[in-house]
Motif scaffolding. Sequence first.
Motif: not given
Length: 248
Positions: A162-186
């Motif tokens: 959350a710090a990486a995305m919200a404070l430091f501006g990291e952008e992620i793709n669908g695969d990374k979202a799944r890896e982080l637990g932000l998505a169930w599937e990419s």
Amino acid sequence: MAGSGEVLLEVDGGVAIVTLNAPDRRNALTPAMAAELIATFDEVDAKPEVGALVIRAVGKSFCAGGDVATLTSAGEDPAAPEAYEGMGKIYDSFYRLGQVKVPTVAAVRGSAVGAGTNMLLATDLRIVARDARLLCGFLKRGMHPGGGHFVILSRLIGREAAAAMALFGEEINGDKARELGLAWESVDDAEVEKRSLELAARVAADPELARVAVGNFRKEVVNGAVAWDVAMQSERPAQMWSMRRSAQ
């Protein structure tokens, strides 16, 4: 339901499909569109035959956040009644999605930024295209995050991410979202809606049970050091200050 056509609702086999339909501005939220979303979610809740909801979008973006013209206007005097109410509608639209009485799935294609990220975070489950672009984007715009963003992001992906995305501006793709637990599937872009509808149809087969189960799921599983509604209010003064500063 009557409206501008920027929010569409159809019901298919117990699944409510809500479509963001303002592709010319990448589905960025205006107060009017947000009000239509809220009314649509109210309509879904009033249909006992509905057992799940899928939110999707037309065009190349899921949602580009708050409409630039709306944010610019609000930045001139964020505490002005009209501006305060308009921004409140945008907050309320994704918060209301989080309170819909049935299980919800976000079918995410293209980009999601700022309030658009909040929209997908408000759902119970996310299916995301592999090439999706997900970014918080608030600080890049010179704005403090709003809508309880820190809470609803961190409760899914944890403090560090959350710090990486919200404070430091990291952008992620669908695969990374799944890896982080932000998505169930990419999945491939063309498969996003099909897979989302497949999952929604499964739980919607028993609408009454779905409504009871998701109510208890949210009570038992959703957590955080600060409740979402409290976070929304604590972030708001900082966001208003940042918007006014940017407009000066």
